[in-house]
Structures are given as structure tokens and as C-alpha cells.
Design a protein around this motif. Structure first.
Motif, PDB file in Angstrom:
ATOM      1  N   ILE A  10      76.567  65.715 -43.351  1.00 54.78           N
ATOM      2  CA  ILE A  10      75.449  65.214 -44.141  1.00 54.78           C
ATOM      3  C   ILE A  10      75.101  63.818 -43.649  1.00 54.78           C
ATOM      4  N   ALA A  11      73.818  63.443 -43.707  1.00 54.88           N
ATOM      5  CA  ALA A  11      73.383  62.120 -43.261  1.00 54.88           C
ATOM      6  C   ALA A  11      72.127  61.734 -44.030  1.00 54.88           C
ATOM      7  N   VAL A  12      71.952  60.435 -44.224  1.00 54.92           N
ATOM      8  CA  VAL A  12      70.709  59.892 -44.785  1.00 54.92           C
ATOM      9  C   VAL A  12      70.004  59.154 -43.657  1.00 54.92           C
ATOM     10  N   ILE A  13      68.794  59.614 -43.321  1.00 51.67           N
ATOM     11  CA  ILE A  13      68.041  59.060 -42.199  1.00 51.67           C
ATOM     12  C   ILE A  13      66.593  58.863 -42.640  1.00 51.67           C
ATOM     13  N   ASP A  14      66.124  57.634 -42.560  1.00 53.28           N
ATOM     14  CA  ASP A  14      64.739  57.305 -42.933  1.00 53.28           C
ATOM     15  C   ASP A  14      64.386  57.812 -44.335  1.00 53.28           C
ATOM     16  N   GLY A  15      65.318  57.701 -45.270  1.00 51.70           N
ATOM     17  CA  GLY A  15      65.066  58.070 -46.652  1.00 51.70           C
ATOM     18  C   GLY A  15      65.210  59.536 -46.979  1.00 51.70           C
ATOM     19  N   ASP A  16      65.432  60.378 -45.986  1.00 52.34           N
ATOM     20  CA  ASP A  16      65.647  61.804 -46.209  1.00 52.34           C
ATOM     21  C   ASP A  16      67.125  62.138 -46.038  1.00 52.34           C
ATOM     22  N   VAL A  17      67.530  63.236 -46.669  1.00 49.90           N
ATOM     23  CA  VAL A  17      68.896  63.730 -46.523  1.00 49.90           C
ATOM     24  C   VAL A  17      68.867  64.905 -45.551  1.00 49.90           C
ATOM     25  N   PHE A  18      69.710  64.854 -44.545  1.00 51.77           N
ATOM     26  CA  PHE A  18      69.826  65.954 -43.594  1.00 51.77           C
ATOM     27  C   PHE A  18      71.176  66.633 -43.789  1.00 51.77           C
TER      28      PHE A  18
END
Length: 406
Positions: free
Chosen positions: A281-289
Motif C-alpha cells: 500500500i502507498a499514498v502518492i499525490d493524495g491517492d491510495v494505491f
């Protein structure tokens, strides 16, 4: 009283953004093994978020020929590494490559020159490089646990600092646990702290905030959650404060799928729709991937899904970035800048894929595989991130936007 304590402790995790320049990882347990034995966790039933239930693994597509990007062979110094990371350890404006294998932790210049090394006496679960204390010098954080080569290792997290040509180690935490495995190390540079997670029993994972003061390192508990192995921080709801996002390979009881959620300061969970269990899981540019689609019977029913979740008015909607044929897991998700454009780098059990957004769609590019690990960082100072790939043939890869057009 317990609710108030949890509120105070989780509030320590708020107030910052994820640092895309550090290689943080969050890789899960080895993709060659299920997280727990099949007798302990029967195959979970699928959840309806993204209905994919294949009769078996789809055939893997062939590798691009030739492989994309400008490629430099790094096998001579990266080849034996099981995990790698990138960061500026000496505040000279140039990033170093950090590698670890069952014998040594090493620091290299990008040209392969050895800068420093230290012996490895335990199994390595996590390797993270980040400047947590804010002195301009990134530190090396290692999560230690039991491995095939080091059967007697106790769970521990330590920090190594580069001092001249030496690596000086300090223990951050050494919990007494029944299962010696560290599952996550998440830098919190905004608070000069770390979020750490480790198994406290066969199935439960404890998460804590660790901070270094005048008297050394201290920890404050966050939560104990069943099979919660993936963690990320970032502002996902637009309020300017960092949120804590959690991914689980399995749910609260045996036979229940894993899930993803935002863990709020009061202990409540805001659900993020997902398909079965999560490996990353990652948070990138305000989105969760999400690296979701995990299944206990992974070779037959697992899917290597990359899913994007976006919060709107307090709830999450998701869209599938890719369901990669030939993969049953996405083990790592990393942010990158390719020629000034935001990109997503994924390490799967078979491929390293890089994704650029093109309007409402995503364009994926296979960089190669299989690899044991991948790290992202600008090694030559040109403002564009390089990829370091650790495998039987290890390489440093420089991509440009034109590679997606070929």
C-alpha cells in the motif's frame, strides 16, 4: 480511558506528507511463500469490490525486446542484494545505493565504489533509507527477524548512520515477540519519528510510533491488528494532515479476506474498497494505491492488481490501474518522477512495471523481471529518478517518457 489514550497516540501520526524521495518501503513477506500456512488460513471467499475469480493464472506475456531505457549493468555490486534503497547519507548532494544480503549491509556510490559496510547477523525483513531526524543526512533503518540463514534472530529495528567510512548502529526497538518479524518501517520526518509494525503473536501485528529523545528511543503504541502488514502515511482526505492507511493480507478471523482502511485517531476505520488481501500500500499525490488481489491459494487464484483509491466527501472510490497477467502479487509500490512526470513503480512477483497517467487511463511499461527488489531515486542529479533493479542480473535503468511510445 482507553479511547482517550488511543486518540492521543494516533494523533502523533498526523501532520505530514509522505516523502517520495526516500525508498520506503513497504515490501510484504516473500512472494514465494504464503503469509501463514494453508491449514491456518483456508482460502478466503472473494469480496465484490472488483470481481475477479479466474480458474488459474493467466499466461505471462513475453518481455519487451529490447528492454526499455538506458541500462547500466550493476550486477558486480548489487547482484547479491535481497533488498535495496537509495538516499543521501552524507549530505553531499549525491545519493548513495544501500544494499543488504544475508552477509553484509553495504553502501555504494552510484558508480559501484564501496563507501562503507557492516556485517549482517540476522535476517532482514525491512530496509528503509530516510532523513528522519532532519539533519540533511539520511539514515538506514533495518527491520530484523528470523530468516532461513538466521534462524535465531529476534525481532528488532535498528538505525545505521554513515560516519566517515563507517556505519554506526543503534537499536531503536527490540520487542519480545512470539513471531520474530518486522512488517513495516514508515518514516515520519514531519514529527522526527518512525511508525514501526511487528508481529506480537502468530497473527496479530503491533504498530508503534518511535521517537528519539535525549535519553534514547521511546515508543508509543498505536494498535494491535490481525495480519496488518502494510502501512502508509499521507493526506488522503485533503485536510492538510497526514492519515494512517493500513492494508491487511487477511481479515479479523480465519477465512475472511484482507482489507484496507484509514485508521482514524479515535480508532475507527474508514474502509477503502479492495479485492481480497493486500500485499502493499502507498499514498502518492493524495491517492491510495493498493497492491491487492492476494489469495491464500495464490498460484491458482491470486491476482497482481494495482488499484487506485480516491477520497471524495468522506468515502473512497476505486479504479483498477492494471490486472497484470502472469502475476499473483504486487509486493511494492513506489512513487517516481520520470522526466518531470509523476509515475508509479511496482515490484510484482514476476515483473517490475512503471505506470504513467494519460488522462483517465494509465500506460504501463515492463522494465524487466523477475527481481528481488527495486529502489527509486535520482542518482545522477538530472532531476529524473533512476531505477535500481536487484536480481540475478542487476541494473540501473534511466527511463524517459518516449519509452512508453515505443
Amino acid at each position: 480511558m482507553k479511547r482517550t489514550l488511543l486518540l492521543v497516540l494516533l494523533a502523533a501520526c498526523q501532520g505530514g506528507t509522505q516523502q517520495p524521495s526516500s525508498s520506503t518501503s513497504e515490501p510484504a513477506v516473500s512472494s514465494s511463500e504464503p503469509a501463514v500456512s494453508s491449514s491456518a488460513e483456508p482460502a478466503p471467499a472473494p469480496t465484490p469490490a472488483q470481481p475477479v475469480e479466474p480458474p488459474g493464472m493467466r499466461p505471462a506475456p513475453p518481455m519487451p525486446d529490447p528492454l526499455p531505457g538506458a541500462r547500466t549493468d550493476a550486477t558486480a555490486f548489487v547482484g547479491s542484494a535481497t533488498q535495496i534503497a537509495i538516499g543521501d547519507l552524507d549530505h553531499d548532494g549525491h545519493r548513495e545505493i544501500v544494499t543488504v544480503d544475508p552477509r553484509e549491509l553495504r553502501v555504494y556510490a552510484p558508480d559501484g565504489k564501496l563507501v562503507a559496510s557492516a556485517p549482517v547477523t540476522g535476517g532482514v525483513d525491512r530496509l528503509v533509507v530516510a532523513d528522519v531526524d532532519g539533519d540533511g543526512k539520511a539514515e538506514i533503518y533495518v527491520g530484523w527477524g528470523q530468516s532461513r540463514e538466521h534462524q535465531d534472530t529476534k525481532a528488532r529495528v535498528s538505525v545505521h548512520r554513515l560516519e566517515g567510512r563507517k556505519l554506526v548502529e543503534e537499536t531503536v526497538v527490540a520487542p519480545e515477540t512470539a513471531r520474530n518479524e518486522v512488517t513495516a518501517i514508515v518514516p515520519m520526518p514531519d514529527d522526527k519519528a518512525l511508525l514501526l509494525a511487528y508481529f506480537d503473536s502468530k497473527y496479530n501485528v503491533t504498530s508503534v510510533v518511535a521517537k528519539r529523545g535525549a535519553g534514547g528511543w521511546t515508543t508509543s503504541p498505536i494498535a494491535s491488528l490481525r495480519m496488518a502488514m502494510s502501512y502508509a502515511r499521507g493526506d488522503v482526505d485533503g485536510d492538510g494532515k497526514a492519515d494512517l492507511v493500513v492494508g491487511r493480507v487477511y481479515g479479523d478471523t480465519q477465512g475472511v479476506d484482507g482489507d484496507a482502511f484509514v485508521l482514524r485517531p479515535d480508532g475507527t476505520r474508514t474502509k477503502i474498497p479492495s479485492t481480497r488481501g493486500l500485499r502493499s500500500i502507498a499514498v502518492i499525490d493524495g491517492d491510495v494505491f493498493l497492491g491487492d488481489g492476494w489469495h491464500q491459494n495464490y498460484a491458482a487464484s491470486g491476482r497482481g492488481l494495482l488499484t487506485r483509491a480516491h477520497a471524495t466527501k468522506g468515502a473512497f472510490t476505486t479504479d483498477l490501474v492494471e490486472d497484470t497477467a502472469g502475476q499473483y502479487a504486487v509486493e511494492r509500490i513506489l512513487p517516481a518522477k520520470i522526466g518531470g512526470t509523476s509515475a508509479i513503480v511496482t515490484l510484482g512477483n514476476r515483473y517490475v512495471r512503471v505506470f504513467l497517467r494519460d488522462g483517465a487511463t494509465w500506460r504501463g511499461l515492463t522494465v524487466g523481471g523477475p527481481y528481488r527488489d527495486v529502489a527509486v531515486g535520482d542518482l545522477d542529479g538530472d532531476g529524473s529518478d533512476d531505477l535500481v533493479l536487484a536480481g540475478d542480473k542487476s541494473e540501473i535503468v534511466k527511463l524517459k517518457a518516449a519509452d512508453w511510445a515505443k
